[in-house]
Design a protein around this motif. Sequence first.
Motif, PDB file in Angstrom:
ATOM      1  N   VAL A   1       5.068 -33.396   7.146  1.00 28.17           N
ATOM      2  CA  VAL A   1       5.263 -32.387   6.116  1.00 28.17           C
ATOM      3  C   VAL A   1       4.878 -33.009   4.782  1.00 28.17           C
ATOM      4  N   THR A   2       3.749 -32.588   4.228  1.00 30.01           N
ATOM      5  CA  THR A   2       3.269 -33.138   2.961  1.00 30.01           C
ATOM      6  C   THR A   2       3.799 -32.322   1.795  1.00 30.01           C
TER       7      THR A   2
ATOM      8  N   ASP B   1       4.096 -27.351  -0.234  1.00 30.95           N
ATOM      9  CA  ASP B   1       3.721 -26.914  -1.581  1.00 30.95           C
ATOM     10  C   ASP B   1       4.819 -27.233  -2.588  1.00 30.95           C
ATOM     11  N   GLU B   2       5.535 -28.326  -2.329  1.00 33.88           N
ATOM     12  CA  GLU B   2       6.626 -28.792  -3.198  1.00 33.88           C
ATOM     13  C   GLU B   2       7.741 -27.757  -3.345  1.00 33.88           C
ATOM     14  N   GLU B   3       7.924 -26.911  -2.325  1.00 33.61           N
ATOM     15  CA  GLU B   3       8.985 -25.913  -2.345  1.00 33.61           C
ATOM     16  C   GLU B   3      10.081 -26.324  -1.356  1.00 33.61           C
ATOM     17  N   PRO B   4      11.305 -26.582  -1.823  1.00 40.85           N
ATOM     18  CA  PRO B   4      12.379 -27.059  -0.948  1.00 40.85           C
ATOM     19  C   PRO B   4      12.635 -26.165   0.260  1.00 40.85           C
TER      20      PRO B   4
ATOM     21  N   SER C   1      12.149 -25.098   6.239  1.00 41.28           N
ATOM     22  CA  SER C   1      11.696 -24.248   7.342  1.00 41.28           C
ATOM     23  C   SER C   1      10.640 -24.965   8.192  1.00 41.28           C
ATOM     24  N   LEU C   2       9.784 -25.748   7.560  1.00 42.96           N
ATOM     25  CA  LEU C   2       8.756 -26.469   8.308  1.00 42.96           C
ATOM     26  C   LEU C   2       9.355 -27.572   9.174  1.00 42.96           C
ATOM     27  N   THR C   3      10.308 -28.313   8.623  1.00 45.94           N
ATOM     28  CA  THR C   3      10.930 -29.369   9.430  1.00 45.94           C
ATOM     29  C   THR C   3      11.701 -28.764  10.599  1.00 45.94           C
ATOM     30  N   GLU C   4      12.360 -27.645  10.371  1.00 42.36           N
ATOM     31  CA  GLU C   4      13.083 -26.984  11.460  1.00 42.36           C
ATOM     32  C   GLU C   4      12.112 -26.506  12.538  1.00 42.36           C
TER      33      GLU C   4
ATOM     34  N   VAL D   1       8.016 -37.087   6.570  1.00 44.17           N
ATOM     35  CA  VAL D   1       8.264 -36.050   5.568  1.00 44.17           C
ATOM     36  C   VAL D   1       8.102 -36.615   4.160  1.00 44.17           C
ATOM     37  N   THR D   2       7.341 -35.896   3.325  1.00 42.74           N
ATOM     38  CA  THR D   2       7.342 -36.150   1.883  1.00 42.74           C
ATOM     39  C   THR D   2       8.364 -35.196   1.288  1.00 42.74           C
ATOM     40  N   PRO D   3       9.547 -35.670   0.941  1.00 47.20           N
ATOM     41  CA  PRO D   3      10.626 -34.748   0.571  1.00 47.20           C
ATOM     42  C   PRO D   3      10.476 -34.166  -0.821  1.00 47.20           C
ATOM     43  N   THR D   4      10.747 -32.883  -0.905  1.00 49.64           N
ATOM     44  CA  THR D   4      10.843 -32.217  -2.209  1.00 49.64           C
ATOM     45  C   THR D   4      12.231 -31.611  -2.391  1.00 49.64           C
TER      46      THR D   4
END
Length: 375
Positions: free
Chosen positions: A105-106, A138-141, A146-149, A161-164
């Motif tokens: 997840v970028t 897109d730097e949206e928490p 949702s993507l990680t889930e 994961v690149t966390p935002t």
Amino acid sequence: MVMQGESAGTVPPGEVGVVVPDTPTGAAVARPHGGRGGRRPTLASVAEVAGVSLKTASRVLNDEPNVAPQTRAKVQEAAQRLGFRRNAVAADLARGGSSRLVGFVTGDLANPFYSALASGIERELRHHGLQLITTSSDEEPERERSLTEALVERRVGALVVTPTSTDHSGLRRELEDGLPVVFIDRPARGVEADTVVIDNRGGVRDAVTHLLAHGHRRIALVGDVSRLWTFQERRDEFVATLRAAGVEDPGRYVRDGAHDADLARVFVADLLALPEPPTAFVTANNKITVGALHALRDRESTGGAADVALVGFDDFELADLLHVTVVGYDVVEMGRQAAALAVSRAENPELAPRLVVVPTRLVVRGTGEVPGPGA
């Protein structure tokens, strides 16, 4: 989702097939995948067309031994005719193993920085027979969550994961259950996990010290959104280095929220329009540097002096031709390190969480060497 590796496409949540009984002969015939209104043919469809049991068809398509050559040929011919594709993820999980897919997840796929990270991750995974699925938050928490889930639901073998988001406690259960999770570029919040970051403070310290040595005192920092850990680290070190050098009000020219080159261009232009403008800039990432270069060119084209220094954080394509001084580091190696942590975590889940800090270096090319007013 974009898959990188030898095969492409998204991973289906399962194999779905359809059997159409209303044929002229009354026989049940599986509709081939790709036909009008058809769906992906199932293993049961292949077994039926080949005239074998489901177990036998499974053994053939999983390339298991002890199947008669004639039977194997019938199953393979039926699978080819129906357009059946083996679900490698399901097969791995059925054997009690984990998926050979790793999710990444970028923060922003449009940024070349993340493309280089993905390249480093994919190169390392390839050596271990693993493949990469890349998605962008897109730097949206909320999108990150949702993507990680979604990736966890698809039973990926590991996550990078690149966390935002400001809270990653939702991944605690997966970490406790043994899913390798590596955070890259920024640390997680709310959980402890393997992490790969840049030496943000060291890089900014070198940039500011370099500008101070060339006589600059009015130095600006233009950065990304303030909630990002990377910007917070770079801002804090920027202010601390100027304060240690005796600069009064070191945060005077700090601006955040420049998430793209267009906004950065506006921010830099606004700073240059101040009654007492900065004489040097530190730009906190590659996109902001591009925006700053446009603003400086705009200034020159309208008769403004070309005596403003610039040091950008992140190297970028054509920076050498444009003679841009940057804080550089090995982005591909950064991705490779993250993949290596994920692989070793899968092999030894009991390891304590590890932190890898990728060193930076000042790459001197010209824009950071413009003398300041006091030089």
